[in-house]
Motif scaffolding. Structure first.
Motif, PDB file in Angstrom:
ATOM      1  N   SER A   6      -7.396 -21.948  -6.706  1.00  0.00           N
ATOM      2  CA  SER A   6      -8.502 -22.910  -6.658  1.00  0.00           C
ATOM      3  C   SER A   6      -8.001 -24.344  -6.740  1.00  0.00           C
ATOM      4  N   GLU A   7      -6.802 -24.539  -7.248  1.00  0.00           N
ATOM      5  CA  GLU A   7      -6.259 -25.889  -7.378  1.00  0.00           C
ATOM      6  C   GLU A   7      -6.074 -26.570  -6.021  1.00  0.00           C
ATOM      7  N   ASP A   8      -5.911 -25.783  -4.957  1.00  0.00           N
ATOM      8  CA  ASP A   8      -5.752 -26.374  -3.627  1.00  0.00           C
ATOM      9  C   ASP A   8      -6.942 -27.258  -3.257  1.00  0.00           C
ATOM     10  N   LEU A   9      -8.122 -26.894  -3.726  1.00  0.00           N
ATOM     11  CA  LEU A   9      -9.328 -27.648  -3.389  1.00  0.00           C
ATOM     12  C   LEU A   9      -9.409 -28.977  -4.121  1.00  0.00           C
ATOM     13  N   TYR A  10      -8.597 -29.151  -5.162  1.00  0.00           N
ATOM     14  CA  TYR A  10      -8.669 -30.367  -5.970  1.00  0.00           C
ATOM     15  C   TYR A  10      -7.569 -31.366  -5.634  1.00  0.00           C
ATOM     16  N   GLU A  11      -6.740 -31.038  -4.632  1.00  0.00           N
ATOM     17  CA  GLU A  11      -5.673 -31.937  -4.213  1.00  0.00           C
ATOM     18  C   GLU A  11      -6.005 -32.520  -2.840  1.00  0.00           C
ATOM     19  N   ARG A  12      -5.333 -33.620  -2.501  1.00  0.00           N
ATOM     20  CA  ARG A  12      -5.483 -34.172  -1.157  1.00  0.00           C
ATOM     21  C   ARG A  12      -5.031 -33.137  -0.144  1.00  0.00           C
ATOM     22  N   PHE A  13      -5.723 -33.059   0.994  1.00  0.00           N
ATOM     23  CA  PHE A  13      -5.529 -31.948   1.919  1.00  0.00           C
ATOM     24  C   PHE A  13      -4.101 -31.861   2.447  1.00  0.00           C
ATOM     25  N   TYR A  14      -3.430 -33.014   2.660  1.00  0.00           N
ATOM     26  CA  TYR A  14      -2.072 -32.936   3.214  1.00  0.00           C
ATOM     27  C   TYR A  14      -1.093 -32.409   2.168  1.00  0.00           C
ATOM     28  N   PHE A  15      -1.303 -32.759   0.900  1.00  0.00           N
ATOM     29  CA  PHE A  15      -0.429 -32.221  -0.149  1.00  0.00           C
ATOM     30  C   PHE A  15      -0.706 -30.730  -0.361  1.00  0.00           C
ATOM     31  N   ALA A  16      -1.982 -30.346  -0.311  1.00  0.00           N
ATOM     32  CA  ALA A  16      -2.337 -28.933  -0.477  1.00  0.00           C
ATOM     33  C   ALA A  16      -1.737 -28.090   0.640  1.00  0.00           C
ATOM     34  N   ASN A  17      -1.753 -28.595   1.880  1.00  0.00           N
ATOM     35  CA  ASN A  17      -1.165 -27.847   2.991  1.00  0.00           C
ATOM     36  C   ASN A  17       0.345 -27.748   2.862  1.00  0.00           C
ATOM     37  N   PHE A  18       0.968 -28.802   2.348  1.00  0.00           N
ATOM     38  CA  PHE A  18       2.416 -28.758   2.122  1.00  0.00           C
ATOM     39  C   PHE A  18       2.758 -27.680   1.097  1.00  0.00           C
ATOM     40  N   ILE A  19       1.990 -27.612   0.025  1.00  0.00           N
ATOM     41  CA  ILE A  19       2.229 -26.597  -1.001  1.00  0.00           C
ATOM     42  C   ILE A  19       1.974 -25.199  -0.442  1.00  0.00           C
ATOM     43  N   ARG A  20       0.952 -25.070   0.416  1.00  0.00           N
ATOM     44  CA  ARG A  20       0.678 -23.769   1.024  1.00  0.00           C
ATOM     45  C   ARG A  20       1.840 -23.312   1.900  1.00  0.00           C
ATOM     46  N   ALA A  21       2.442 -24.248   2.628  1.00  0.00           N
ATOM     47  CA  ALA A  21       3.599 -23.908   3.459  1.00  0.00           C
ATOM     48  C   ALA A  21       4.776 -23.475   2.583  1.00  0.00           C
ATOM     49  N   ILE A  22       5.002 -24.200   1.489  1.00  0.00           N
ATOM     50  CA  ILE A  22       6.066 -23.830   0.552  1.00  0.00           C
ATOM     51  C   ILE A  22       5.811 -22.427  -0.005  1.00  0.00           C
ATOM     52  N   ARG A  23       4.540 -22.147  -0.287  1.00  0.00           N
ATOM     53  CA  ARG A  23       4.174 -20.861  -0.867  1.00  0.00           C
ATOM     54  C   ARG A  23       4.451 -19.711   0.107  1.00  0.00           C
ATOM     55  N   LEU A  24       4.201 -19.929   1.399  1.00  0.00           N
ATOM     56  CA  LEU A  24       4.499 -18.891   2.390  1.00  0.00           C
ATOM     57  C   LEU A  24       5.999 -18.644   2.499  1.00  0.00           C
ATOM     58  N   ILE A  25       6.776 -19.734   2.421  1.00  0.00           N
ATOM     59  CA  ILE A  25       8.240 -19.583   2.480  1.00  0.00           C
ATOM     60  C   ILE A  25       8.745 -18.798   1.273  1.00  0.00           C
ATOM     61  N   THR A  26       8.261 -19.169   0.079  1.00  0.00           N
ATOM     62  CA  THR A  26       8.724 -18.487  -1.135  1.00  0.00           C
ATOM     63  C   THR A  26       8.249 -17.035  -1.165  1.00  0.00           C
ATOM     64  N   LEU A  27       7.142 -16.725  -0.482  1.00  0.00           N
ATOM     65  CA  LEU A  27       6.694 -15.336  -0.409  1.00  0.00           C
ATOM     66  C   LEU A  27       7.744 -14.485   0.294  1.00  0.00           C
ATOM     67  N   PHE A  28       8.275 -14.983   1.429  1.00  0.00           N
ATOM     68  CA  PHE A  28       9.304 -14.228   2.150  1.00  0.00           C
ATOM     69  C   PHE A  28      10.614 -14.210   1.378  1.00  0.00           C
ATOM     70  N   VAL A  29      10.924 -15.311   0.686  1.00  0.00           N
ATOM     71  CA  VAL A  29      12.151 -15.337  -0.129  1.00  0.00           C
ATOM     72  C   VAL A  29      12.052 -14.323  -1.256  1.00  0.00           C
ATOM     73  N   SER A  30      10.891 -14.275  -1.925  1.00  0.00           N
ATOM     74  CA  SER A  30      10.699 -13.338  -3.026  1.00  0.00           C
ATOM     75  C   SER A  30      10.778 -11.895  -2.559  1.00  0.00           C
ATOM     76  N   LEU A  31      10.294 -11.626  -1.341  1.00  0.00           N
ATOM     77  CA  LEU A  31      10.260 -10.258  -0.842  1.00  0.00           C
ATOM     78  C   LEU A  31      11.588  -9.822  -0.254  1.00  0.00           C
ATOM     79  N   MET A  32      12.251 -10.704   0.513  1.00  0.00           N
ATOM     80  CA  MET A  32      13.408 -10.279   1.308  1.00  0.00           C
ATOM     81  C   MET A  32      14.712 -10.974   0.951  1.00  0.00           C
ATOM     82  N   GLY A  33      14.720 -11.843  -0.057  1.00  0.00           N
ATOM     83  CA  GLY A  33      15.951 -12.569  -0.390  1.00  0.00           C
ATOM     84  C   GLY A  33      17.149 -11.667  -0.639  1.00  0.00           C
TER      85      GLY A  33
END
Length: 500
Positions: free
Chosen positions: A274-301
């Motif tokens: 829910s915190e994504d909705l309380y941040e500026r949209f460009y920062f929230a999208n940057f964090i979302r991109a980081i989160r997708l990258i770390t998802l693959f790192v966590s799964l397949m590193g």
């Protein structure tokens, strides 16, 4: 459960109630009238649940004052009823099973001779955990209230934020012995009636002796019991519940649990706090991109590192390959065994830090990881690159907002390591394909778990991944809330009573 109607004799009703609470010294029975006036009125309650101080000062004392100077039996009972109705909401009970349920729910019940009803009022006196900050869903900006263990307090936190008359609340009792209160919340003008009826059918079909936590409800109503992925989102934040019902979701709240269940839920909702909705949209999208990258790192590193260093050295740049080979020299175990040792050590430290007192838990986990990692490298059991890979994988897993989803990725990491050790990158590819295939087959209350990916509405899929500025976000409508067309649902909706 068959009905046991109350009789006109208060003594017989009390005797019947005492049989239900035999060998229970917490049941208290008191006469409401003065000793010189026998009006046949009695009050019963459980001492541990009812606030006896308020009961004596605000109710019993007032009744006795109103009865002072009155010697008429019928008028005394009428006075008692008038006093009770003037003090609060009174529920009329005609069945002994209802009486037992209300007494166990922090109510006191009044019996009177000549009346086949009992009169119950709520007067809880037990302590509840106060409203605090979230423990798992932490945020930098936005509301900081978290649900407590009391259902009434939690409902108040939701209704205080949403004052619409379309917000409906339906209560059910689950558990043959516990009779736990469970509340189902939804927005009537937004929710999909098919999904709502299916949800109510599943809840009505629950058969359990004692309901302790909302996790039991989650397991009993989810589509795939043996899937490692959670198909129902749980949250401890009232603001996330409000966002969910606005999007046509159904929220399940249980008395005694600080976690609300949100259904149907999708995979991307597990990744977007829910915190994504309380941040500026460009920062929230940057964090979302980081989160997708770390998802693959966590799964397949670890699995990718095992595959590359064991089967595909030619895919690694020469300077980096020489570094890996130099670090690997003298290590007695193959890369797969190294990874298993370090991953298990990391999981043991993580579990130990959860069980230790909060004051020392964080220090022990950090110091333990540093000491064990350095000692393992110095003794030649594991290589330094492996320590770095496992550490990065562990840190990446903490970026997943949903705790249950993070656990799923940690579990799936080990089968991928086994495939990588035997088949290399091909094995990792096969494992990743099986995971994606499984995600595509999952449903959450009949709704596609990967929705809206694969749908014809590419704009909706884009909005699920990318957060747009507030002025470009359209208000949720009933049509948008139909997460899956009924013809595409994999489940068969059984006709049930309409709840919307």
């Amino acid at each position: 459960m068959h009905k046991v109607p109350l009789t006109t004799s208060a003594a017989m009703n009390l005797e019947q109630l005492q049989r239900c609470y035999s060998e229970n010294e917490l049941l208290s029975i008191r006469e409401l009238c003065h000793s010189d006036l026998n009006c046949g009125a009695f009050i019963v309650y459980l001492t541990i649940l009812v606030d006896e101080k308020r009961l004596n000062e605000q109710i019993v004392r007032k009744i006795k004052l109103d009865l002072s100077g009155n010697n008429d039996h019928g008028h005394a009972q009428k006075t008692i009823l008038e006093t009770l109705y003037s003090l609060g909401d009174v529920q009329v009970l005609t069945d002994m099973n209802e009486v037992v349920s209300h007494v166990a729910d922090a109510n006191f019940v009044v019996f009177m001779d000549g009346r086949t009803e009992g009169y119950a009022m709520s007067l809880p006196g037990y302590e509840t955990r106060p409203i605090g900050e979230p423990q798992l869903e932490l945020n930098v900006r936005g509301p900081r209230e978290a649900f407590s263990d009391d259902l009434q307090i939690n409902l108040g936190m939701v209704y205080r934020r949403m004052k619409s008359s379309n917000l409906k609340a339906k209560m059910v009792h689950i558990g043959q012995e516990s009779q736990t209160k469970v509340m189902i919340l939804y927005l009537a003008n937004v929710v999909d009636s098919g999904v709502l009826n299916e949800m109510m059918r599943r809840i009505d079909a629950i058969e359990i002796n004692t309901l302790v936590d909302s996790t039991q409800i989650e397991e009993l109503i989810q589509d795939s019991t043996f899937s490692p992925f959670p198909q129902i989102l749980d949250t401890e934040r009232p603001d996330r519940v409000i966002t969910a019902v606005n999007r046509g979701k159904i929220v399940i709240m249980m008395d005694g649990s600080p976690n609300a269940l949100i259904a149907p839920s999708t995979f991307f909702e597990m990744l977007h706090p829910s915190e994504d909705l309380y941040e500026r949209f460009y920062f929230a999208n940057f964090i979302r991109a980081i989160r997708l990258i770390t998802l693959f790192v966590s799964l397949m590193g670890p699995s990718l590192y095992i595959a590359l260093t064991t089967f595909h050295l030619e895919m690694i740049p020469t300077p980096l390959m020489m570094t890996f080979l130099t670090a690997k020299a003298g290590i007695p175990f193959p890369t797969f065994i190294e990874a298993v040792i370090m991953e298990l050590s990391f999981e043991i430290l993580r579990e130990a830090s959860l069980r230790l007192p909060r004051v020392v838990g964080q220090s022990v986990s950090i110091v333990g990881a540093l000491i064990i990692g350095e000692a393992a490298v110095q003794s030649g059991i594991v290589s330094r690159p492996m320590v770095i890979v496992v550490a990065m994988t562990g840190i990446a897993s903490f970026t997943i907002p949903s705790f249950s989803t993070g656990i799923s990725l940690r579990i799936l990491r080990f089968p991928l390591m086994v495939l990588a050790a035997n088949l290399g990158v091909f094995g990792v590819s096969v494992g990743l394909f099986l995971i994606v295939y499984h995600l595509c087959s999952l449903r959450s209350c009949g709704v596609l778990f990967l929705d809206p990916l694969g749908s014809d509405d590419w704009k909706k899929a884009l909005k699920e991944i990318i957060l747009f500025p507030v002025k470009f976000r359209k208000a949720t409508s009933r049509q948008e809330a139909r997460l899956v067309d009924s013809s595409k649902r994999s489940i068969h909706y059984v006709p049930t009573k309409e709840w919307d």
